[in-house]
Write an enzyme that holds these catalytic residues in place. Structure first.
Site, PDB file in Angstrom:
ATOM      1  N   ASP A  90       0.685  -1.388   0.033  1.00  0.00           N
ATOM      2  CA  ASP A  90      -0.057  -0.204  -0.020  1.00  0.00           C
ATOM      3  C   ASP A  90       0.872   1.192  -0.091  1.00  0.00           C
ATOM      4  O   ASP A  90       2.095   1.265   0.347  1.00  0.00           O
ATOM      5  CB  ASP A  90      -0.782  -0.007   1.123  1.00  0.00           C
ATOM      6  CG  ASP A  90      -0.328  -0.054   2.518  1.00  0.00           C
ATOM      7  OD1 ASP A  90       0.978   0.078   2.569  1.00  0.00           O
ATOM      8  OD2 ASP A  90      -0.723  -0.173   3.684  1.00  0.00           O
ATOM      9  N   ASP A 272      -8.563  -7.267   0.836  1.00  0.00           N
ATOM     10  CA  ASP A 272      -7.617  -7.442   1.714  1.00  0.00           C
ATOM     11  C   ASP A 272      -7.955  -6.870   3.230  1.00  0.00           C
ATOM     12  O   ASP A 272      -9.159  -6.055   3.113  1.00  0.00           O
ATOM     13  CB  ASP A 272      -5.983  -6.505   1.505  1.00  0.00           C
ATOM     14  CG  ASP A 272      -6.360  -4.911   1.955  1.00  0.00           C
ATOM     15  OD1 ASP A 272      -6.135  -4.955   3.262  1.00  0.00           O
ATOM     16  OD2 ASP A 272      -6.994  -4.339   1.466  1.00  0.00           O
ATOM     17  N   CYS A 310     -13.811 -28.176   7.054  1.00  0.00           N
ATOM     18  CA  CYS A 310     -12.492 -27.677   6.734  1.00  0.00           C
ATOM     19  C   CYS A 310     -11.470 -28.537   6.690  1.00  0.00           C
ATOM     20  O   CYS A 310     -11.448 -29.399   7.623  1.00  0.00           O
ATOM     21  CB  CYS A 310     -12.310 -26.586   7.840  1.00  0.00           C
ATOM     22  SG  CYS A 310     -10.641 -25.777   7.478  1.00  0.00           S
ATOM     23  N   CYS A 312      -8.098 -27.546   6.554  1.00  0.00           N
ATOM     24  CA  CYS A 312      -6.768 -27.032   6.836  1.00  0.00           C
ATOM     25  C   CYS A 312      -6.056 -27.837   7.899  1.00  0.00           C
ATOM     26  O   CYS A 312      -6.732 -28.753   8.446  1.00  0.00           O
ATOM     27  CB  CYS A 312      -6.920 -25.848   7.450  1.00  0.00           C
ATOM     28  SG  CYS A 312      -7.694 -25.513   9.299  1.00  0.00           S
ATOM     29  N   CYS A 315      -7.652 -28.152  11.610  1.00  0.00           N
ATOM     30  CA  CYS A 315      -9.017 -28.644  11.682  1.00  0.00           C
ATOM     31  C   CYS A 315      -8.663 -30.241  11.563  1.00  0.00           C
ATOM     32  O   CYS A 315      -9.373 -31.186  11.977  1.00  0.00           O
ATOM     33  CB  CYS A 315      -9.807 -28.539  10.627  1.00  0.00           C
ATOM     34  SG  CYS A 315     -10.579 -26.667  11.128  1.00  0.00           S
ATOM     35  N   HIS A 341      -5.854 -21.237  10.657  1.00  0.00           N
ATOM     36  CA  HIS A 341      -7.368 -21.745   9.953  1.00  0.00           C
ATOM     37  C   HIS A 341      -7.898 -20.461   9.440  1.00  0.00           C
ATOM     38  O   HIS A 341      -8.449 -20.890   8.373  1.00  0.00           O
ATOM     39  CB  HIS A 341      -8.098 -21.990  11.485  1.00  0.00           C
ATOM     40  CG  HIS A 341      -9.461 -22.220  10.986  1.00  0.00           C
ATOM     41  ND1 HIS A 341     -10.037 -23.330  10.223  1.00  0.00           N
ATOM     42  CD2 HIS A 341     -10.655 -21.264  11.198  1.00  0.00           C
ATOM     43  CE1 HIS A 341     -11.337 -23.148  10.247  1.00  0.00           C
ATOM     44  NE2 HIS A 341     -11.618 -22.042  10.654  1.00  0.00           N
TER      45      HIS A 341
END
Length: 377
Positions: A90, A272, A310, A312, A315, A341
């Protein structure tokens, strides 16, 4: 270069081709403010486990510490952080206006004191471009004035006009920097930022003006700063027809999963937000059934994962009870696992959105999930 592959209503499916890789859109940028994800998540995690496409770093913070000249000497952000995919920086504008103690806004730029050590600093359009060039990011954002909402119409209009003049200077300075022999990324892209508070006429006029500059992408800034979400959505819809169809659209600082789904529905490609990482650190975890709060005692002996749907790494291995214990014990491992997560959820949410657009079923997906995902369980 942005390629528009498909549309469903106003929603868009595309890809942004950059020197550091191609980003499938709609996409979410993982926010690494100081060159790292808060919560102990590394660039290796982003690449190998979390389905990350692009990382966002903060120009203001890296300029203040460790210094953009040091980062350049270290080979730029890609080499410094170990992340080899696209990086957006940015402009530093938002932080200059929100964190630093302001001294003076002039046509040249902004003089202010660092929030870290109080030293006097100055950033204007040229300085912002120079800092971002030193960082070697894939995409640089133009330097703009971030006006607080609500703002008086007269000041908002003056601010928009100044932001447009600054954008012209940013473009000229980037062209100069990209021609220098020692520039790290001579193909650095420039995105302009649409401003105008919540005044539709200012927003539309500004988008028309900056569209004529033929930039690499266009952002909508100055939203998600406390106004009702309906007001934000109204501004997006008002501006969308005037944003170039063949350029990527980026909604800055947004937002919740529901915000993202609704904004994709209205024509936005890129997002974002610090929400997935910040919320994770406070026990708020995103699931396909809504948001859970690990502070609740009901999870103290819950053997199930955060989200049964999930995949991930967290999990797959840990229970809510264990994560809650780590959080209450203030173990650093909690912050790492919770952030992993939530970032996985956001990145795979974007994958699901792209799949639905590919299949022509995004409108149905929108109607099913736009409210559910923001519901607190």
């Amino acid at each position: 270069m942005y390629r528009l592959l498909k549309t469903e209503g106003t929603a868009r499916r595309g890809e942004l081709v950059t020197v550091d890789g191609t980003i499938q859109t709609p996409a979410f940028q993982n926010v690494a403010t100081d060159g790292a994800i808060k919560g102990g998540v590394s660039s290796m995690d982003l690449k190998n486990s979390l389905h990350t496409q692009i990382m966002l770093c903060n120009t203001y913070h890296l300029h203040v510490r460790p210094g953009d000249s040091l980062v350049k000497r270290m080979g730029g952000l890609h080499k410094f952080t170990g992340w080899q995919g696209p990086i957006l920086t940015d402009s530093g504008g938002f932080q200059v206006f929100s964190l630093a103690k302001l001294n003076k806004i002039t046509e040249e730029g902004v003089a202010f004191n660092s929030h870290v050590d109080g030293r006097k600093l100055f950033i204007g359009p040229e300085e912002s471009m120079q800092i971002q060039s030193n960082l070697g990011s894939t995409i640089a954002m133009a330097f703009d004035e971030c006006v607080k909402n609500p703002a008086e119409y007269g000041y908002a209009k003056q601010s928009v006009e100044r932001t447009t003049r600054w954008l012209v200077r940013c473009k000229k300075e980037m062209e100069r920097l990209n021609s220098l022999p020692d520039t790290l990324n001579k193909q650095q892209m420039l995105f302009g930022i649409n401003q105008g508070c919540t005044y539709e006429d200012l927003r539309i006029a500004h988008m028309k003006q900056i569209a004529d500059l033929d930039l690499d992408g266009y952002a909508i800034g100055g939203l998600a700063v406390g106004e009702p979400k309906e007001e934000m959505y109204s501004i997006i819809s008002a501006v969308e027809p005037y944003a170039p169809k063949d350029k990527i659209r980026y909604l800055m600082g947004v937002g919740t999963p529901g915000n993202i789904i609704e904004s994709v529905y209205r024509g936005v490609d890129l997002f974002d937000c610090v929400m997935p990482t910040r919320n994770a650190r406070h026990g708020h975890l995103f699931t396909w059934n809504g948001i859970i709060n690990l502070n609740n005692a009901r999870y103290a002996e819950d053997e199930s994962p955060i989200d049964e749907a999930c995949h991930c790494p967290v999990c797959q291995q840990f229970s809510k009870a264990y994560l809650r214990h780590l959080m209450k014990a203030k173990e650093l491992l909690y912050f790492r696992l919770a952030v992993m997560h939530n970032l996985y959820f956001y990145n795979t949410l974007m994958e699901r959105i792209r799949d639905e657009l590919d299949a022509g079923t995004f409108t149905r997906f929108h109607d099913q999930y736009v409210d559910v995902l923001d519901t607190r369980i």
